[in-house]
Design an enzyme around this catalytic site. Structure first.
Site, PDB file in Angstrom:
ATOM      1  CB  SER A  21      -0.902   0.011   1.240  1.00  0.00           C
ATOM      2  OG  SER A  21      -1.510   1.281   1.418  1.00  0.00           O
ATOM      3  CE1 TYR A  35      -3.788  -2.307   5.376  1.00  0.00           C
ATOM      4  CE2 TYR A  35      -3.059  -0.144   4.650  1.00  0.00           C
ATOM      5  CZ  TYR A  35      -3.554  -1.399   4.354  1.00  0.00           C
ATOM      6  OH  TYR A  35      -3.802  -1.752   3.060  1.00  0.00           O
TER       7      TYR A  35
END
Length: 250
Positions: free
Chosen positions: A146, A159
């Site tokens: 990501s 995350y």
């Protein structure tokens, strides 16, 4: 690498992006192992659709990638079903939205689960696949990270850090698995229509799209096509490609 007849294991293959990756690889003639964590019926439907649409072999496999024993059983079952394993796509992920400033809400339980699924799971899967690919003399691993791993943003600190770790794991595994196996990474920005995005606050989704140069979310098919390119390549390894409509540059 010629993808026709290759066998690809796609973790999270029943998810929004995972399904697109499965279809993109199957379209090139690859056989697909669709790995799911909980949604057995959905994964089996995806596998049936792939087999019917592209005339390839496809099957669904359940696995908890936080369980090392389950991971080895998954790899063994894929080998029993298909006889080989050429491609591993580490797409399965977990997020839980915690604003960066809310440090007290970043509990050890939240941190540990995100790390277990997003970083330790891909590490263990790659370890399990490595000797098979080495013995075959070829292999491809593609990690789905990501832009949160390249910039302090995303659904939570855990995350972002897990995806940063996955990007560096890509580099380290490229060194460890060369020359037989090439390891690369796709780092998407906001992608609409995925479980991960569904867990984000509406204002975060809006901000991600509005601050991109192209004023839109990343495209799932663009990401899936890049995965196919990384499976085909013979001379790229250890690299991370960002697809985010123009937000993060690295």
């Amino acid at each position: 690498m010629d993808l026709k007849g290759a066998v690809a294991l796609v973790t999270g293959g029943n998810g929004g992006l995972g399904q697109r990756i499965c279809h993109a690889l199957a379209k090139e003639g690859a056989h697909i192992a669709v790995m799911y964590a909980q949604s057995k019926d959905q994964a089996e439907t995806v596998a049936r659709d792939l087999a019917a649409r592209y005339q390839i072999n496809a099957a669904a496999f359940g696995c908890d990638i936080t369980d090392g024993t389950a991971i080895q059983a998954l790899i063994d079952n894929v080998m029993k079903r298909f006889g080989r394993l050429d491609i591993l796509i580490n797409d399965a992920a977990y997020n839980h939205a915690v604003p960066f400033q809310n440090l007290d809400d970043m509990t050890p339980q939240v941190w540990d689960k995100i790390m277990a699924v997003n970083l330790t799971g891909p590490m263990r899967l790659t370890q399990a696949a490595a000797p098979i690919m080495k013995a075959q003399g070829r292999g491809r691993v593609v990690n789905i990270a990501s832009v949160a791993g390249l910039h302090p943003t995303g659904s939570s600190i855990a995350y972002a850090v897990s995806k940063a770790g996955l990007i560096h794991l890509t580099r380290c595994m490229a060194v460890a698995m060369a020359p037989e196996t090439l390891v690369n990474c796709v780092a998407p920005g906001l992608i609409e229509g995925t479980r991960a995005t569904a867990n984000l606050r509406p204002e975060m989704i809006e901000r991600s799209a509005s601050t991109a140069l192209l004023k839109k979310a990343a495209d799932k098919d663009d990401c899936a096509d890049q995965v196919v390119t990384m499976c085909r390549t013979e001379t790229m390894t250890g690299q991370t490609i960002v697809i985010d409509a123009g937000r993060v540059f690295h």
